[in-house]
Design a protein around this motif. Structure first.
Motif, PDB file in Angstrom:
ATOM      1  N   TYR A 226       0.821  -1.222   0.000  1.00 47.27           N
ATOM      2  CA  TYR A 226       0.000   0.000   0.000  1.00 47.27           C
ATOM      3  C   TYR A 226       0.851   1.267   0.000  1.00 47.27           C
ATOM      4  CZ  TYR A 226      -3.422  -3.533   1.133  1.00 47.27           C
ATOM      5  OH  TYR A 226      -4.195  -4.662   1.099  1.00 47.27           O
ATOM      6  N   LEU A 227       1.875   1.240  -0.875  1.00 45.27           N
ATOM      7  CA  LEU A 227       2.758   2.390  -1.009  1.00 45.27           C
ATOM      8  C   LEU A 227       2.251   3.268  -2.158  1.00 45.27           C
ATOM      9  CD1 LEU A 227       6.185   0.555  -0.533  1.00 45.27           C
ATOM     10  CD2 LEU A 227       4.928   1.940   1.138  1.00 45.27           C
ATOM     11  N   HIS A 228       1.224   4.045  -1.886  1.00 47.46           N
ATOM     12  CA  HIS A 228       0.595   4.886  -2.898  1.00 47.46           C
ATOM     13  C   HIS A 228       1.508   6.071  -3.221  1.00 47.46           C
ATOM     14  CE1 HIS A 228      -3.250   2.723  -2.328  1.00 47.46           C
ATOM     15  NE2 HIS A 228      -2.779   2.580  -1.085  1.00 47.46           N
ATOM     16  N   GLN A 229       1.924   6.160  -4.461  1.00 45.78           N
ATOM     17  CA  GLN A 229       2.940   7.138  -4.854  1.00 45.78           C
ATOM     18  C   GLN A 229       2.366   8.497  -5.231  1.00 45.78           C
ATOM     19  OE1 GLN A 229       5.371   5.397  -7.908  1.00 45.78           O
ATOM     20  NE2 GLN A 229       6.120   3.754  -6.594  1.00 45.78           N
ATOM     21  N   THR A 230       1.109   8.541  -5.630  1.00 49.25           N
ATOM     22  CA  THR A 230       0.461   9.795  -6.002  1.00 49.25           C
ATOM     23  C   THR A 230      -0.957   9.795  -5.455  1.00 49.25           C
ATOM     24  OG1 THR A 230      -0.578   9.027  -8.059  1.00 49.25           O
ATOM     25  CG2 THR A 230       1.720   9.773  -8.194  1.00 49.25           C
ATOM     26  N   SER A 231      -1.603  10.947  -5.539  1.00 49.00           N
ATOM     27  CA  SER A 231      -3.044  10.965  -5.317  1.00 49.00           C
ATOM     28  C   SER A 231      -3.709  10.348  -6.544  1.00 49.00           C
ATOM     29  CB  SER A 231      -3.534  12.401  -5.122  1.00 49.00           C
ATOM     30  OG  SER A 231      -3.311  13.144  -6.307  1.00 49.00           O
ATOM     31  N   GLY A 232      -4.962  10.012  -6.428  1.00 47.17           N
ATOM     32  CA  GLY A 232      -5.660   9.411  -7.555  1.00 47.17           C
ATOM     33  C   GLY A 232      -7.022   8.922  -7.150  1.00 47.17           C
ATOM     34  N   SER A 233      -7.605   8.087  -7.992  1.00 52.23           N
ATOM     35  CA  SER A 233      -8.902   7.493  -7.711  1.00 52.23           C
ATOM     36  C   SER A 233      -8.945   6.134  -8.385  1.00 52.23           C
ATOM     37  CB  SER A 233     -10.034   8.391  -8.223  1.00 52.23           C
ATOM     38  OG  SER A 233     -11.296   7.909  -7.782  1.00 52.23           O
ATOM     39  N   ASN A 234     -10.057   5.438  -8.229  1.00 51.88           N
ATOM     40  CA  ASN A 234     -10.203   4.135  -8.878  1.00 51.88           C
ATOM     41  C   ASN A 234     -10.965   4.314 -10.180  1.00 51.88           C
ATOM     42  OD1 ASN A 234     -10.657   1.561  -9.727  1.00 51.88           O
ATOM     43  ND2 ASN A 234     -11.775   0.891  -7.918  1.00 51.88           N
ATOM     44  N   PHE A 235     -10.225   4.452 -11.276  1.00 51.69           N
ATOM     45  CA  PHE A 235     -10.813   4.564 -12.607  1.00 51.69           C
ATOM     46  C   PHE A 235     -10.551   3.298 -13.418  1.00 51.69           C
ATOM     47  CE2 PHE A 235     -10.349   9.523 -12.825  1.00 51.69           C
ATOM     48  CZ  PHE A 235     -11.365   9.650 -11.878  1.00 51.69           C
ATOM     49  N   ARG A 236     -10.243   2.185 -12.749  1.00 54.90           N
ATOM     50  CA  ARG A 236      -9.883   0.958 -13.461  1.00 54.90           C
ATOM     51  C   ARG A 236     -11.079   0.344 -14.185  1.00 54.90           C
ATOM     52  NH1 ARG A 236      -7.278   0.099  -8.351  1.00 54.90           N
ATOM     53  NH2 ARG A 236      -9.062  -1.199  -7.791  1.00 54.90           N
ATOM     54  N   MET A 237     -10.857  -0.107 -15.401  1.00 52.05           N
ATOM     55  CA  MET A 237     -11.856  -0.863 -16.150  1.00 52.05           C
ATOM     56  C   MET A 237     -11.832  -2.320 -15.699  1.00 52.05           C
ATOM     57  SD  MET A 237     -12.219  -1.433 -20.299  1.00 52.05           S
ATOM     58  CE  MET A 237     -12.827   0.227 -20.619  1.00 52.05           C
ATOM     59  N   ASN A 238     -12.996  -2.967 -15.676  1.00 54.62           N
ATOM     60  CA  ASN A 238     -13.038  -4.380 -15.300  1.00 54.62           C
ATOM     61  C   ASN A 238     -12.878  -5.276 -16.530  1.00 54.62           C
ATOM     62  OD1 ASN A 238     -15.760  -5.451 -16.319  1.00 54.62           O
ATOM     63  ND2 ASN A 238     -16.378  -3.599 -15.214  1.00 54.62           N
ATOM     64  N   GLU A 239     -12.650  -6.546 -16.283  1.00 52.80           N
ATOM     65  CA  GLU A 239     -12.347  -7.493 -17.346  1.00 52.80           C
ATOM     66  C   GLU A 239     -13.528  -7.761 -18.283  1.00 52.80           C
ATOM     67  OE1 GLU A 239      -9.055  -9.642 -17.714  1.00 52.80           O
ATOM     68  OE2 GLU A 239      -8.849  -7.520 -17.263  1.00 52.80           O
ATOM     69  N   PHE A 240     -14.747  -7.730 -17.768  1.00 50.67           N
ATOM     70  CA  PHE A 240     -15.918  -8.008 -18.606  1.00 50.67           C
ATOM     71  C   PHE A 240     -16.136  -6.881 -19.616  1.00 50.67           C
ATOM     72  CE2 PHE A 240     -16.748 -10.200 -14.563  1.00 50.67           C
ATOM     73  CZ  PHE A 240     -16.816 -11.506 -15.042  1.00 50.67           C
ATOM     74  N   THR A 241     -15.971  -5.652 -19.168  1.00 54.68           N
ATOM     75  CA  THR A 241     -16.094  -4.511 -20.072  1.00 54.68           C
ATOM     76  C   THR A 241     -15.063  -4.603 -21.186  1.00 54.68           C
ATOM     77  OG1 THR A 241     -16.965  -3.072 -18.331  1.00 54.68           O
ATOM     78  CG2 THR A 241     -15.939  -1.999 -20.208  1.00 54.68           C
TER      79      THR A 241
END
Length: 388
Positions: A226-241
């Motif tokens: 859990y070494l988060h290097q920047t700020s951000g958000s969860n914009f990850r696409m899932n595998e089904f999409t």
């Protein structure tokens, strides 16, 4: 005796799918993981999408609005910065800037292509301008030559809003070959879709790697602590999409070929109707995927345009009112608006003022129909206008 009205065309359905999507969903279902860090579909789709658009890198994300936000963040957009956006576009173009704390500056559009007017953009650049955002309206690419010169002279970036422009080309170059970041959408109505989804293409590894971190909560791919290097958000696409989008991408070229051919016919027919003006084309835009079939009826009021849209829908034509001027919706003024009044912006956006009142667009599935359906579509438009 009045002639019988033209029957409603039975256009192809949208979205379209076949065993390609079915097989992809099963492939995603039966693999070890359903998210991008454990599966293969997102990684493979990103490579295929990047290759198709001539980009060194592509990053798949949750939707087109997030694609814009992520791209703008990578470019350093935030408080005390400005981004020039078309005054005539979907509101996500400006809201992506505003949600990051930047100021969205509306720019008038070209009266023929409905894309951002490069000369108008040049006049609005200030020391706070961080980027220019051309929106490739309805699949027609903006004046990328003129904008590139302006951006280079001013030392600002370009971010292409390519939500309508999958597969478009400008002077032999694909979107990813133009040297700038581009954001795409896969929302349900788009040229390829999984209901929702988005992607960003990058011209270099540095911006791609920064975007990867920020789209995954600032966490590197191999992180286990859990070494988060920047700020951000969860914009990850899932595998089904991603699995669905791989199948959608595979048939995109053929659909573009059909829409290009049908628009040559339908655009000409619509242009022959008294009072109707079809969206024009800059020949430098060599391939237009035609996200919309856009027409204007200059001189009508917004209310009359809305009545026209309703009448077309009643006749079986999938018609829509054009986008409102972004500065004429309440959401634009909540935050990140320029220090101008509505009327001051309107005074320097005369083309936008006309377009948002008199423009109509037809869903791109109309352009997947038969040649006869193009004749029937034009006939219905003529009949509806003649009955006003």
């Amino acid at each position: 005796m009045n002639a019988r009205p033209t029957p409603a065309p039975q256009y192809p359905a949208w979205p379209q799918f076949d065993d390609g999507e079915r097989d992809g969903l099963l492939r995603a279902l039966e693999q070890d993981g359903w998210w991008r860090m454990g599966g293969k579909e997102v990684d493979t789709f990103e490579q295929e999408f990047a290759d198709y658009h001539g980009a060194p890198h592509a990053l798949a994300v949750t939707n087109g609005t997030h694609a814009l936000e992520l791209a703008l963040e990578v470019l350093g957009v935030g408080p005390d910065t400005e981004v020039l956006v078309p005054a005539f576009t979907f509101i996500s173009s400006s809201q992506a800037v505003q949600r990051l704390g930047g100021t969205a500056i509306p720019v008038d559009v070209d009266p023929y292509t409905y894309c951002i007017d490069a000369s108008a953009a040049a006049e609005l650049i200030t020391t706070r301008t961080r980027a220019i955002m051309p929106v490739h309206m309805a699949g027609h690419m903006s004046d990328m030559d003129g904008l590139a010169k302006i951006a280079n002279d001013a030392g600002v970036a370009i971010i292409q809003d390519a939500a309508h422009a999958h597969g478009a080309t400008w002077q032999g170059k694909r979107v990813g070959e133009l040297g700038s970041i581009a954001a795409f959408s896969f929302q349900n109505g788009k040229l390829m879709t999984a209901g929702e989804g988005g992607a960003v293409t990058f011209p270099d590894s540095e911006s791609y790697e920064q975007a990867f971190l920020r789209h995954s909560c600032g966490r590197p791919r191999t992180d286990r602590r859990y070494l988060h290097q920047t700020s951000g958000s969860n914009f990850r696409m899932n595998e089904f999409t991603a699995a669905v989008l791989r199948a959608q991408l595979a048939r995109l070229d053929g659909q573009i070929d059909t829409r290009e051919e049908r628009w040559r016919l339908l655009g000409g027919l619509l242009g022959e109707i008294p009072g109707v003006v079809a969206q024009s084309r800059d020949e430098r835009c060599e391939r237009n995927p035609h996200y919309m079939a856009m027409i204007r009826v200059p001189g009508i009021t917004e209310e009359q345009r809305n009545e026209l849209v309703d009448a077309l829908i009643e006749r079986g034509v999938p018609a829509f009112a054009a986008f409102r001027a972004i500065y004429r919706v309440d959401g634009f003024w909540e935050k990140g608006a320029p220090a101008e009044t509505v009327e001051e912006i309107a005074a320097r956006c005369p083309v936008t003022e006309e377009l948002y009142r008199d423009c109509v667009w037809l869903h791109h599935r109309t352009l997947l129909g038969t040649e006869q359906q193009m004749h029937d579509t034009a006939a219905i438009v003529a009949e509806v206008l003649g009955a006003r």
